[in-house]
Design an enzyme around this catalytic site. Structure first.
Site, PDB file in Angstrom:
ATOM      1  N   GLY A 171      -5.937 -24.775  46.239  1.00  0.00           N
ATOM      2  CA  GLY A 171      -6.850 -24.508  45.111  1.00  0.00           C
ATOM      3  C   GLY A 171      -6.820 -23.039  44.745  1.00  0.00           C
ATOM      4  O   GLY A 171      -7.822 -22.475  44.288  1.00  0.00           O
ATOM      5  N   THR A 218      -5.559 -21.433  42.361  1.00  0.00           N
ATOM      6  CA  THR A 218      -5.716 -21.022  40.957  1.00  0.00           C
ATOM      7  C   THR A 218      -7.090 -21.454  40.419  1.00  0.00           C
ATOM      8  O   THR A 218      -7.341 -21.373  39.229  1.00  0.00           O
ATOM      9  CB  THR A 218      -4.604 -21.650  40.075  1.00  0.00           C
ATOM     10  OG1 THR A 218      -4.598 -23.061  40.324  1.00  0.00           O
ATOM     11  CG2 THR A 218      -3.249 -21.085  40.407  1.00  0.00           C
ATOM     12  N   HIS A 223     -28.471 -26.258  51.580  1.00  0.00           N
ATOM     13  CA  HIS A 223     -29.031 -24.904  51.671  1.00  0.00           C
ATOM     14  C   HIS A 223     -30.493 -24.881  52.150  1.00  0.00           C
ATOM     15  O   HIS A 223     -30.863 -24.093  53.013  1.00  0.00           O
ATOM     16  CB  HIS A 223     -28.989 -24.202  50.303  1.00  0.00           C
ATOM     17  CG  HIS A 223     -27.657 -24.260  49.629  1.00  0.00           C
ATOM     18  ND1 HIS A 223     -26.471 -24.139  50.319  1.00  0.00           N
ATOM     19  CD2 HIS A 223     -27.304 -24.401  48.320  1.00  0.00           C
ATOM     20  CE1 HIS A 223     -25.459 -24.207  49.454  1.00  0.00           C
ATOM     21  NE2 HIS A 223     -25.936 -24.372  48.242  1.00  0.00           N
ATOM     22  N   VAL A 273      -1.066 -32.042  46.081  1.00  0.00           N
ATOM     23  CA  VAL A 273      -1.612 -32.259  47.425  1.00  0.00           C
ATOM     24  C   VAL A 273      -1.598 -33.724  47.864  1.00  0.00           C
ATOM     25  O   VAL A 273      -1.730 -34.023  49.045  1.00  0.00           O
ATOM     26  CB  VAL A 273      -3.052 -31.699  47.558  1.00  0.00           C
ATOM     27  CG1 VAL A 273      -3.042 -30.192  47.500  1.00  0.00           C
ATOM     28  CG2 VAL A 273      -3.991 -32.305  46.534  1.00  0.00           C
ATOM     29  N   ASP A 310     -21.577 -23.322  54.147  1.00  0.00           N
ATOM     30  CA  ASP A 310     -22.780 -23.455  53.332  1.00  0.00           C
ATOM     31  C   ASP A 310     -23.038 -22.013  52.940  1.00  0.00           C
ATOM     32  O   ASP A 310     -23.417 -21.193  53.786  1.00  0.00           O
ATOM     33  CB  ASP A 310     -23.931 -24.004  54.177  1.00  0.00           C
ATOM     34  CG  ASP A 310     -25.206 -24.134  53.365  1.00  0.00           C
ATOM     35  OD1 ASP A 310     -25.573 -23.155  52.696  1.00  0.00           O
ATOM     36  OD2 ASP A 310     -25.826 -25.208  53.390  1.00  0.00           O
ATOM     37  N   HIS A 311     -22.798 -21.665  51.682  1.00  0.00           N
ATOM     38  CA  HIS A 311     -22.756 -20.228  51.382  1.00  0.00           C
ATOM     39  C   HIS A 311     -24.105 -19.532  51.610  1.00  0.00           C
ATOM     40  O   HIS A 311     -24.161 -18.332  51.760  1.00  0.00           O
ATOM     41  CB  HIS A 311     -22.177 -19.951  49.986  1.00  0.00           C
ATOM     42  CG  HIS A 311     -23.160 -20.116  48.866  1.00  0.00           C
ATOM     43  ND1 HIS A 311     -23.516 -21.347  48.367  1.00  0.00           N
ATOM     44  CD2 HIS A 311     -23.869 -19.210  48.158  1.00  0.00           C
ATOM     45  CE1 HIS A 311     -24.408 -21.176  47.395  1.00  0.00           C
ATOM     46  NE2 HIS A 311     -24.630 -19.885  47.238  1.00  0.00           N
TER      47      HIS A 311
HETATM   48  C1  BG6 Z   1     -24.727 -23.946  44.773  1.00  0.00           C
HETATM   49  C2  BG6 Z   1     -25.188 -25.020  43.837  1.00  0.00           C
HETATM   50  O1  BG6 Z   1     -24.422 -24.481  46.022  1.00  0.00           O
HETATM   51  O2  BG6 Z   1     -25.753 -22.959  44.904  1.00  0.00           O
HETATM   52  C3  BG6 Z   1     -25.597 -24.449  42.498  1.00  0.00           C
HETATM   53  O3  BG6 Z   1     -24.163 -25.984  43.660  1.00  0.00           O
HETATM   54  C4  BG6 Z   1     -26.594 -23.326  42.677  1.00  0.00           C
HETATM   55  O4  BG6 Z   1     -26.128 -25.450  41.668  1.00  0.00           O
HETATM   56  C5  BG6 Z   1     -26.096 -22.324  43.697  1.00  0.00           C
HETATM   57  O5  BG6 Z   1     -26.769 -22.699  41.425  1.00  0.00           O
HETATM   58  C6  BG6 Z   1     -27.144 -21.283  43.990  1.00  0.00           C
HETATM   59  O6  BG6 Z   1     -26.594 -20.294  44.791  1.00  0.00           O
HETATM   60  P1  BG6 Z   1     -27.121 -18.807  44.779  1.00  0.00           P
HETATM   61  O7  BG6 Z   1     -26.278 -18.101  45.778  1.00  0.00           O
HETATM   62  O8  BG6 Z   1     -26.950 -18.286  43.388  1.00  0.00           O
HETATM   63  O9  BG6 Z   1     -28.567 -18.866  45.145  1.00  0.00           O
END
Ligand code: BG6
Length: 484
Positions: A10, A12, A241, A87, A178-179
């Protein structure tokens, strides 16, 4: 740091451009990568090497948090190669393997390979399996796989996906991003709770009245109607999250503060979470959807008027929920989660409201109690504030709340993806979601998905630009609280 090959599927795509390449480049500038490494990008479209290098260069110039540095950038780009791969075609992986191994020889690298799947989730299992079958995954060094949510669409599909992935990768080799777990303040939660004896001593049902976790957003569905209308806030934010932040807030101090210790304690929180059933879903979960309104002086349309959304959609763009962690530490303390699109402000924060045994003695002018609050601001500001009470001698000695604040306004702090990719390269899984957590989170969420699917839960509308439907305020008022 081990020398390694970073194979990016992924390459690009949007995430690669905005986050992954800039993160790798910043790690490189900070000398957090081994001096020798190889990055192999693959995407669907054929592209000449030169064209791809220019593409990456542009991404770094636009999205890197660091200033331009021509010679360092050139050096970084020299480590990158590109190959177009379909892929789904097993035989195309042989060429990818050739490229990876020839670069390993050229650069004298050990066979440590990290595979980052920045692709649509329906390709996770086929790529993992093709990596294994092609020999790309048979390394003399380590191999690791990074994937990002959505991890499944519900409990059965998550289980199915995990079963497929685990045919090619061991659990210890899978890094689920999970960012939110990469946000500096979320990474700091453990220290705030456990490295401060005064807080640690109070972190329980004896002293805490309730916990409120809010992630409000100003943006609406954006250009993601197809994805979002099938996910809603429940899958998009709550299952991952929000529950992750809840686990980190509610966990007990691990015997040993280590990745395994923390993950074990997080799992215990999920196991203690009171399951939902059809009756308490309607009392404890609020489903909301935005209608038209105004945010910061700008008129915005309602959800069902958004391009790509059916006018009959009952999708949730807002969820508020009351959770109970039925263990000795938290018995009787409600945890409230709230998240939504098109709300008043962009803010992610955790508020701990302390019990107020002196509420009869000290009140504000309107007669309201003055609880102590600990607020952990996660995003967009990062900081901690503690609301205490103090006499204001300039106001006839009345007791008023004051805030003791710490804000981290350091510029140039590493971004979530930088921290997470760095950890994955080091083999530190602390801030990645373990399968146990993911599965338990789906398990808790599943009855809500069922109720929404069967449309047995009411849908509350809220005005764009507000903090959600009234029902969400009532949820707290029932227990004598309000959202802070
Ligand atoms: C993502 C969601 O995981 O997190 C989005 O898919 C959301 O819908 C985003 O806007 C929010 O992330 P952050 O870092 O801007 O709070």
């Amino acid at each position: 740091m081990d020398s390694m090959t970073f194979v990016l599927f992924g390459a690009t795509g949007d995430l690669a451009k905005r986050k992954i390449f800039p993160a790798l480049y910043n790690l490189f500038l900070d000398e957090k990568l081994a001096p020798n490494f190889s990055i192999v990008g693959s995407g669907r479209s054929p592209m000449e090497q030169e064209e791809f290098s220019e593409y990456v260069e542009q991404s770094l110039k636009t999205f890197s948090r660091r200033e331009d540095n021509d010679s360092r950038m050139k050096e970084f780009l020299s480590f990158i190669r590109y190959m177009a791969v379909d892929v789904t075609q097993k035989d195309e992986y042989a060429q990818l393997l050739d490229l990876v191994t020839s670069r390993e020889k050229e650069l004298n690298l050990p066979e440590n390979r990290l595979f980052y799947l920045s692709v649509a989730p329906q390709f996770f299992d086929v790529i993992a399996s093709n990596i294994q079958q092609s020999g790309l995954g048979s390394t003399k060094g380590w191999k690791r796989l990074i994937i990002e949510k959505p991890f499944g669409h519900d409990l059965p599909s998550a289980r199915e996906l995990n079963a497929k992935l685990s045919k090619s990768f061991e659990e210890e080799e899978i890094y689920r991003i999970d960012h939110y777990l990469g946000k500096p303040m979320v990474q700091n939660l453990e220290a705030i709770e456990f490295a401060n004896p005064i807080l640690q001593a109070l972190w329980n049902k004896r002293h805490i009245a309730n916990v409120q976790i809010t992630a409000s957003e100003i943006v609406g569905v954006e250009e993601r109607a197809g994805y979002y209308d099938n996910s809603g806030a429940i899958r998009d934010m709550i299952q991952n999250h929000m529950l992750q932040m809840m686990m980190l807030t509610a966990m007990h101090i691990p015997e040993k503060v280590s990745a395994n210790g923390i993950r074990e304690e997080k799992k215990k929180v999920m196991e203690a979470l009171r399951p939902l059933n059809p009756e308490n879903i309607n009392t404890d979960v609020i489903r909301g959807q935005y209608s038209s309104g105004e945010i910061k002086g700008e008129k915005v349309i309602g959800y069902i008027d958004e391009p790509g959304i059916e006018r009959t959609s009952k999708n949730d763009t807002f969820i508020a929920a009351r959770l109970w962690v039925d263990n000795e530490m938290w018995e009787g303390v409600p945890f409230y989660l709230r998240t939504g699109k098109r709300m008043t402000e962009k803010s992610t924060r955790i508020v701990i409201e302390f019990k107020d045994p002196l509420r009869g003695v000290y009140k504000d002018e309107a007669g309201n109690a003055l609880p102590n609050l600990l607020t952990i601001e996660i995003n967009p500001n990062a900081g901690v504030s503690l609301q205490l009470n103090s006499k204001n001698l300039l106001n006839e000695g009345k007791v008023e709340p004051i805030n003791v604040m710490f804000y981290s306004n350091e510029e140039n702090v590493p971004e979530a993806y930088e921290l997470l990719i760095h950890d994955a390269l080091l083999g530190d899984p602390t801030f990645f979601a373990h399968w146990n957590e993911v599965e338990l989170a789906w398990k808790w969420v599943q009855p809500i998905l069922d109720a929404f699917e069967a449309d047995t839960a009411p849908l509350h509308h809220y005005k764009a630009g507000s903090m959600g439907p009234e029902a969400s305020d009532k949820l707290l008022a029932e227990n004598g609280f309000k959202w802070w």
